[in-house]
Motif scaffolding. Structure first.
Motif, mmCIF file in Angstrom:
data_model
loop_
_atom_site.group_PDB
_atom_site.id
_atom_site.type_symbol
_atom_site.label_atom_id
_atom_site.label_comp_id
_atom_site.label_asym_id
_atom_site.label_seq_id
_atom_site.Cartn_x
_atom_site.Cartn_y
_atom_site.Cartn_z
ATOM 1 N N UNK A 358 22.097 -22.772 20.479
ATOM 2 C CA UNK A 358 21.596 -23.536 21.482
ATOM 3 C C UNK A 358 21.765 -22.842 22.803
ATOM 4 N N UNK A 359 23.039 -22.356 22.924
ATOM 5 C CA UNK A 359 23.005 -21.833 24.351
ATOM 6 C C UNK A 359 22.070 -20.664 24.673
ATOM 7 N N UNK A 360 21.570 -19.752 23.491
ATOM 8 C CA UNK A 360 20.611 -18.892 23.408
ATOM 9 C C UNK A 360 19.344 -19.592 24.122
ATOM 10 N N UNK A 384 18.999 -24.083 7.278
ATOM 11 C CA UNK A 384 19.542 -25.281 7.643
ATOM 12 C C UNK A 384 20.025 -25.458 9.270
ATOM 13 N N UNK A 385 20.397 -24.244 9.694
ATOM 14 C CA UNK A 385 20.771 -24.083 11.262
ATOM 15 C C UNK A 385 19.339 -24.225 11.912
ATOM 16 N N UNK A 386 18.613 -23.577 11.295
ATOM 17 C CA UNK A 386 17.187 -23.583 12.177
ATOM 18 C C UNK A 386 16.479 -24.832 12.228
ATOM 19 N N UNK A 387 16.740 -25.771 11.021
ATOM 20 C CA UNK A 387 16.025 -26.942 11.059
ATOM 21 C C UNK A 387 16.777 -27.882 12.047
ATOM 22 N N UNK A 388 18.194 -27.843 12.106
ATOM 23 C CA UNK A 388 18.943 -28.549 12.728
ATOM 24 C C UNK A 388 18.595 -28.528 14.254
ATOM 25 N N UNK A 389 18.523 -26.857 14.666
ATOM 26 C CA UNK A 389 18.130 -26.601 15.950
ATOM 27 C C UNK A 389 16.566 -27.297 16.323
ATOM 28 N N UNK A 390 15.696 -27.149 15.460
ATOM 29 C CA UNK A 390 14.276 -27.453 15.769
ATOM 30 C C UNK A 390 14.370 -29.081 15.941
ATOM 31 N N UNK A 391 15.097 -29.964 15.403
ATOM 32 C CA UNK A 391 15.353 -31.439 15.410
ATOM 33 C C UNK A 391 15.970 -31.595 16.853
ATOM 34 N N UNK A 392 16.838 -30.692 17.279
ATOM 35 C CA UNK A 392 17.417 -31.327 18.610
ATOM 36 C C UNK A 392 16.457 -30.431 19.563
ATOM 37 N N UNK A 393 15.537 -29.688 19.366
ATOM 38 C CA UNK A 393 14.823 -29.069 20.319
ATOM 39 C C UNK A 393 13.216 -28.909 19.942
ATOM 40 N N UNK A 395 10.599 -28.908 21.445
ATOM 41 C CA UNK A 395 9.805 -28.091 22.040
ATOM 42 C C UNK A 395 9.620 -26.644 21.686
ATOM 43 N N UNK A 396 10.392 -26.345 20.527
ATOM 44 C CA UNK A 396 10.380 -24.923 19.838
ATOM 45 C C UNK A 396 9.673 -25.170 18.709
ATOM 46 N N UNK A 397 9.319 -24.016 18.094
ATOM 47 C CA UNK A 397 8.641 -23.887 16.768
ATOM 48 C C UNK A 397 9.069 -22.229 16.480
ATOM 49 N N UNK A 398 8.931 -22.387 14.900
ATOM 50 C CA UNK A 398 9.158 -21.105 14.328
ATOM 51 C C UNK A 398 8.015 -20.073 14.278
ATOM 52 N N UNK A 399 8.189 -18.958 14.933
ATOM 53 C CA UNK A 399 6.915 -18.007 14.720
ATOM 54 C C UNK A 399 7.230 -17.002 13.453
ATOM 55 N N UNK A 434 8.751 -21.519 22.604
ATOM 56 C CA UNK A 434 8.682 -22.577 22.936
ATOM 57 C C UNK A 434 7.186 -23.048 22.408
ATOM 58 N N UNK A 435 6.928 -24.397 22.367
ATOM 59 C CA UNK A 435 5.455 -24.796 21.963
ATOM 60 C C UNK A 435 4.417 -24.325 23.268
#
Ligand SMILES: C[S@@+](CC[C@H](N)C(=O)[O-])C[C@H]1O[C@@H](n2cnc3c(N)ncnc32)[C@H](O)[C@@H]1O
Length: 435
Positions: A358-360, A384-393, A395-399, A434-435
């Motif tokens: 998140x700080x990153x 699971x960490x990426x999934x959690x991050x995406x649900x809190x953010x 505006x981001x997506x995985x490339x 970011x999207x």
């Protein structure tokens, strides 16, 4: 001091816990006169081979001792384990392994156990033990494949039958790969130089990567001393290349020591722009500057920093790499003590990883790129960490990466390297934008 005695001393020392490499180094340092490099290497092989196979060695030994091995005197226990490891896994002929172990038992003041050591070693080495003896999958993983119960449970829950080839692959050391310092040389010139030094070199899967069979330690090579390369596994190179750092950019490597990925980033930046390499553990920060100095990198600054805390003084960065602290369950082949982790404290680690990610993200410029990576195969620390991050953010997506190695699993939540499929360390990397 003989190498066998030193290995046994280190095994006794290791029982009081501690990182295996530090325990071995401490014993080697205590040794006067010091062991020559060949003997030190032999001692290290005995020590690490014994550690890697401990539950299975004990299983064999326990079939022939009156008392369970855990109840024997520590020196006798260590002699038995080390002797059996030599006979079974190090091509030491059984009579030599037995004779040396009996001599060592006496030298350690345990003469009354010498006869027992002789008999038990001969019988334990001859015992017919196979994978099929362990019908219960968790027994098979924890005893035959030598993993702690919690690690066995995690692997079996996550991978099912694939946990067995995965566990077996941790006995295969990945080939040594290096990253060419493109600031000072190129693939062709470095290949020729390393060949002149007597090493065997083949091209890696992408530019800047070479596969090298070193005759001796890589750090002893003249080319290494001149800063022409650093040793870096292919999966680690992949994570650093996912960052796509470009000359002139502001780049943050949030968890940077000892600095392998920072070097790859600085080289991709052609040493132009600014690389901030943060590290929490003060004693590890100088390792970064040493690596930069050896490789002639001037665009990077090594700073002590806690990546779990937001630093509002920092500017935003075009690229952020979060190569977070993790359980290390992908690098068991290199670090045998990770086999026996109890995984206590994993919840704290998961929380720290999420905070760092998140700080990153909070340090990232509008059109920037964030990479999250680990050297574990544990889904909770990875997808699971990426999934959690995406649900809190949202505006981001995985490339998805442009390329990965054959066998790598490119999932919608990141790319997973499993050693039995890719021939590399176990590793995970996800690119986020970011999207
Ligand atoms: C996986 S290693 C990094 C390896 C490094 N990126 C490389 O390629 O050489 C993780 C590093 O993070 C450091 N670390 C642990 N907690 C941290 C924190 N809160 N902030 C920054 N670094 C941390 C560890 O000391 C360790 O050096």
């Amino acid at each position: 001091m003989t190498p066998r005695r030193l290995a046994v001393k280190a095994l006794i020392h290791q029982e009081q816990a501690g990182y295996a490499n530090l325990v071995l180094d401490a014993e080697l340092k205590k040794c006067t006169p010091p062991l020559d490099s060949r003997d030190a290497a032999f001692a290290a092989r005995i020590f690490y081979t014994t550690l890697e196979r401990l539950p299975l060695l004990d299983y064999r030994i326990n079939q022939f001792t009156k008392k369970p091995i855990a109840k024997l005197d520590a020196p006798v226990r260590a002699v038995l384990r080390a002797g059996l490891a030599q006979a079974l896994y190090m091509n030491v002929p059984l009579p030599a392994a037995v004779n040396e172990s009996v001599k060592l038992t006496r030298a350690l003041g345990k003469s009354s156990a010498a006869g027992m050591v002789n008999a038990v070693l001969r019988r334990a080495a001859a015992a017919d033990v196979s994978e099929a003896d362990f019908a219960d999958p968790l027994d098979r993983l924890s005893i035959y494949y030598c993993l702690s119960r919690p690690v066995a449970e995690l692997f079996y829950a996550q991978f099912g039958a694939e946990a067995f080839p995965l566990a077996a692959a941790f006995y295969e050391k990945p080939k040594t790969t290096i990253r060419v310092n493109t600031l000072r040389t190129n693939d062709t010139a470095l290949t020729a130089l390393l060949q002149q030094e007597g090493h065997t070199v083949t091209p890696g899967p992408w530019p800047g990567a070479l596969v090298v069979e070193f005759a001796g330690s890589p750090a002893a090579s003249a080319a290494f001393k001149k800063g022409l390369f650093h040793v870096q596994g292919l999966a680690s190179q992949f994570a650093a290349l996912c960052v796509d750092a470009l000359p002139g950019q502001q780049v943050l490597d949030f968890c940077a020591a000892p600095g392998g990925k920072s070097l790859t980033l600085a080289e991709a930046m052609q040493d132009k722009g600014q690389l901030v390499s943060g590290e929490f553990v003060p004693s590890r920060v100088p390792l970064l500057q040493q690596a930069f100095d050896r490789c002639g990198i001037t665009c990077a600054v090594a700073v002590e920093n806690d990546a779990t805390q937001h630093n509002s003084d920092w500017p935003t960065f075009d690229r952020v790499l979060c190569d977070v602290p993790c359980s290390g369950l992908g690098v068991i082949a290199k670090k045998p003590d990770i086999r026996y982790k109890d995984l206590d404290g994993i919840e704290n680690l998961l929380a720290a990883q999420q905070k760092i990610l998140q700080n990153g993200a909070d340090s990232l410029a509008e059109n920037g790129r964030l990479v999250y990576s680990t050297c574990t195969v544990n889904d909770k620390e990875n997808q699971a960490q990426v999934e959690k991050f995406l649900s809190a953010n949202p505006d981001f997506h995985v490339v998805l990466p442009k390329t990965a190695l054959p066998g790598a699993d490119i999932t919608p939540l990141g790319t997973l390297f499993l050693p039995h499929r890719t021939g590399t360390d176990g590793f995970f990397a996800a690119i986020l934008e970011r999207n």
